[in-house]
Structures are given as C-alpha cells and as structure tokens.
Write an enzyme that holds these catalytic residues in place. Sequence first.
Site, mmCIF file in Angstrom:
data_model
loop_
_atom_site.group_PDB
_atom_site.id
_atom_site.type_symbol
_atom_site.label_atom_id
_atom_site.label_comp_id
_atom_site.label_asym_id
_atom_site.label_seq_id
_atom_site.Cartn_x
_atom_site.Cartn_y
_atom_site.Cartn_z
ATOM 1 N N SER A 65 -42.668 -29.170 32.956
ATOM 2 C CA SER A 65 -41.972 -27.886 32.836
ATOM 3 C C SER A 65 -42.382 -26.921 33.939
ATOM 4 C CB SER A 65 -42.319 -27.262 31.474
ATOM 5 O OG SER A 65 -41.992 -25.891 31.460
ATOM 6 N N VAL A 97 -45.003 -40.596 17.432
ATOM 7 C CA VAL A 97 -45.633 -41.274 18.577
ATOM 8 C C VAL A 97 -47.138 -41.397 18.353
ATOM 9 C CG1 VAL A 97 -46.040 -41.153 21.078
ATOM 10 C CG2 VAL A 97 -43.827 -40.508 20.154
ATOM 11 N N LYS A 134 -48.706 -28.979 28.957
ATOM 12 C CA LYS A 134 -48.021 -29.628 30.097
ATOM 13 C C LYS A 134 -48.975 -29.714 31.299
ATOM 14 C CE LYS A 134 -43.959 -29.983 28.108
ATOM 15 N NZ LYS A 134 -43.436 -31.301 27.706
ATOM 16 N N TYR A 148 -48.396 -23.999 24.793
ATOM 17 C CA TYR A 148 -47.352 -25.003 25.101
ATOM 18 C C TYR A 148 -47.445 -25.376 26.574
ATOM 19 C CZ TYR A 148 -42.895 -26.524 26.966
ATOM 20 O OH TYR A 148 -41.936 -27.201 27.674
HETATM 21 C C1 WQD Z 1 -34.703 -16.777 29.237
HETATM 22 C C2 WQD Z 1 -34.504 -15.322 29.606
HETATM 23 C C3 WQD Z 1 -35.837 -13.802 28.300
HETATM 24 C C4 WQD Z 1 -33.833 -14.726 24.504
HETATM 25 C C5 WQD Z 1 -37.778 -21.568 28.279
HETATM 26 C C6 WQD Z 1 -38.388 -22.357 27.158
HETATM 27 C C7 WQD Z 1 -39.654 -23.034 27.561
HETATM 28 C C8 WQD Z 1 -39.537 -23.661 28.916
HETATM 29 C C9 WQD Z 1 -38.960 -22.726 29.955
HETATM 30 C C10 WQD Z 1 -39.246 -26.019 28.972
HETATM 31 C C11 WQD Z 1 -35.808 -14.530 29.645
HETATM 32 C C12 WQD Z 1 -34.353 -13.600 28.026
HETATM 33 C C13 WQD Z 1 -34.224 -14.708 25.831
HETATM 34 C C14 WQD Z 1 -33.176 -13.599 23.952
HETATM 35 C C15 WQD Z 1 -33.351 -12.484 26.083
HETATM 36 N N1 WQD Z 1 -38.705 -24.813 28.830
HETATM 37 N N2 WQD Z 1 -33.987 -13.600 26.603
HETATM 38 N N3 WQD Z 1 -32.967 -12.513 24.764
HETATM 39 O O1 WQD Z 1 -38.495 -17.922 28.279
HETATM 40 O O2 WQD Z 1 -37.510 -18.989 30.347
HETATM 41 O O3 WQD Z 1 -38.503 -20.388 28.476
HETATM 42 O O4 WQD Z 1 -37.716 -22.291 29.460
HETATM 43 O O5 WQD Z 1 -40.370 -26.264 29.201
HETATM 44 O O6 WQD Z 1 -39.888 -24.036 26.582
HETATM 45 O O7 WQD Z 1 -38.698 -21.475 26.115
HETATM 46 O O8 WQD Z 1 -36.304 -19.198 28.204
HETATM 47 O O9 WQD Z 1 -34.202 -18.768 27.032
HETATM 48 O O10 WQD Z 1 -36.366 -17.950 25.981
HETATM 49 O O11 WQD Z 1 -35.484 -16.813 28.043
HETATM 50 O O12 WQD Z 1 -33.165 -11.483 26.792
HETATM 51 O O13 WQD Z 1 -32.794 -13.562 22.747
HETATM 52 O O14 WQD Z 1 -33.690 -14.709 28.607
HETATM 53 O O15 WQD Z 1 -36.522 -12.553 28.378
HETATM 54 O O16 WQD Z 1 -35.705 -13.581 30.687
HETATM 55 P P1 WQD Z 1 -37.743 -19.024 28.894
HETATM 56 P P2 WQD Z 1 -35.561 -18.193 27.215
#
Ligand code: WQD
Length: 338
Positions: free
Chosen positions: A124, A59, A153, A149
């Site tokens: 986000s 882009v 946004k 990141y």
């Molecule tokens: C979710 C929960 C972790 C991995 C994501 C994206 C970010 C944004 C928001 C768009 C948390 C827990 C995770 C693992 C775990 N999206 N976890 N073990 O951090 O909410 O952020 O959504 O903008 O780009 O990264 O999502 O899936 O990483 O974590 O316990 O191996 O799962 O602590 O509570 P997060 P996540």
Amino acid sequence: MKVLVTGGLGFIGSHTVVALLESNYDVVVVDNLYNSKIVVKDRIKEITNKEFKTVICDVQDETKMEEIFKEEKIDAIIHFAGYKAVGESVSKPLEYYDNNLNSTITLLKLMKKYNVNNFVFSSSATVYGEPTRVPMFESDPVVEATSPYGETKVMIERILKDIAKVNKDFNVALLRYFNPIGAHKSGLLGEDPNGIPNNLLPYIAKVATGQLKEVNVFGNDYDTVDGTGVRDYIHVVDLAKGHVLALKKLESKPGLVIYNLGTGKGTSVLEMIAAYEKACGHKIPYVIKPRRPGDIASSYANCDKAKNELGFVCDYSVIDACRDGYHFQVEENKRNQK
Ligand code: WQD
C-alpha cells in the site's frame, strides 16, 4: 500455472481472480469471509464461465492451509487476505498485527516447506507515511506509517525483503496500491462494505443511491488545488490487470521487485464529487467538516516503473470508475431488496 489467491472473494481479490481466469491461469481461492460474501464465488463464475477451487478458511489455520499445499501444485501466491481499515487499526492494534503478520508468516513457512517461490504481495501507498514528496516514487523512503494497518504493510515488506536477500530462488513483487475504486462493468462485483463506509467512494455511492444523506468532506483547508484532500484513484479492474502483469514478471525470476500501482494523477474530494455527478446524472449533496485525524493532504503515484518494466498502463479514468461503481451500487441495492 496454478495461483493461490488469499482473500480472493474480496473487493480487489475477486477482480484479480477474474483477470487471472481470463488469462487462463488455474486459481485456488482461500477466504475466511471476514470482509467478503460467498456469493462472489458464483459471480466470478458467471462473469468468466470458468471453474476454480474455493477453500473457506483462515490463512492462519496452518493445518487447513497445509492440506491445500499438499493437494494442489501451487506455482505462485497472490496475498490479499488481511484487515485493512486504517481507522479501525488505530483502536485495535493487536488484532491487526496478529492477523496480518501471522497469516503472512504462516503462508511463507508453507511456501518454504513446499518450495513455492513466487509471491505477489498486496502492499500500500501507506508505507510512504507522510510523503516527503508527491508524486511518490518506489525509491522514496519507507517510513513509520500513520496507522497500525500501515505498519503491518511496512513490516511485511521488510520480512519479504529479508527473505529475498538470502533465498535467491524467491521472487516477490511488492505492489503498492493507491486508492482502488470502481467495479466490474457487469455490476456483479464491487465494493460494498458492511455498515457506514470509511472510504470516500463507497460513501458517495450510498449518497448517490439515497442510502445516506450527504457526503462529509473532511477538511477544505489543505494546501491543494481546492483545499480538499487529493488522492490517486485507480480503477479496480486496472489494478487487477497490474497483478497479472506482476505475476508474469516473476516468471523472469527477478528476485524482489517493487511497483506503485496508481494512475499518476491526483483527484481532490470536490473533483471526485463532480466526477460522480457526471457519472450518475444528478447532484451529490455534501457538507464541509473538520479534517479527519491521520489524513494527509496529497498522495499520488509516479507510475513510470510499472509502465517501463511491466507495460502497466491504466485503461480507465476516474469518471469510468465512478460510472462502474454507481452501476454496481444500484444493482447491489436491487439484489438486496429481493
Ligand atoms: C480519501 C480522501 C479523505 C471519506 C485509503 C484506505 C487505506 C489505503 C489507502 C490501501 C481523503 C476524504 C474520505 C469521507 C472525505 N488503501 N474523505 N469524506 O484515507 O486515502 O485511505 O487508501 O491500502 O486502506 O483507507 O482513502 O477514501 O478514506 O479518503 O472527505 O467520508 O477522501 O479525507 O482526503 P484514504 P479514503
């Protein structure tokens, strides 16, 4: 109506392109394949039996992008393209600000030059930072995000708000996603990140299919229902539908509108593992580990505004998303073994 979709071969982008084609929009996809695969183009055609133009380019490549604006009469843009790994952004801030901000500014300059006035932005829930309350409302303060990141946004939302203030013909929807999960029911589209997944659901999917040993649960001492992190997990097909509804809203020339796209419900990590076990039919081993730096305890949306103004209601549950995500992972693993 012709819609330019940047990042249209990515996880959310590809599901949105399917929803757009099924709603009889004409679609032009731009993708640089940084975090997607060209085969997704064929899978979208297989699902929808519809043709659409795909341009493989960055882009930020203003020359190539301008050729698209010259060749195609674009009515609206849905902008997904951008780097999105929270953890990676902490170690690579300059790359994130350069890529995410400059790609958006390139787009906006061409929109101005070619009088394209409808823009849907992939924002986000991270713009809420450490939320002052849960559930989060669109009227809640946008604060300093917890990562570069998230800051990109916040900054892009600010750029769009400032443009909307002076350009009354500009219609923009800021869509604040919570946690997109799941996959298309066909098993052809889904989230399959390269390497070890950062996010919970793709990690669970690889444990469920035997590619990884166990789930690391990052902390069980949060002030939540069971001590583990709580998030608002929305099925990616519901999220895609939200983009089509937002595009329709822009036809009424509302100026700048902001919507949370979530389910309105929170699910803890342990609850998610239990849901996945129901969906896949077998146990998912896990181990409790220390908290992950930067994580917040709880994040989930108030979705009344999207419901009242867009008619946005989620059709799928967390278990539906686990089932579809697992089905995709199984099918993708079979395809990768061929
Ligand atoms: C979710 C929960 C972790 C991995 C994501 C994206 C970010 C944004 C928001 C768009 C948390 C827990 C995770 C693992 C775990 N999206 N976890 N073990 O951090 O909410 O952020 O959504 O903008 O780009 O990264 O999502 O899936 O990483 O974590 O316990 O191996 O799962 O602590 O509570 P997060 P996540």
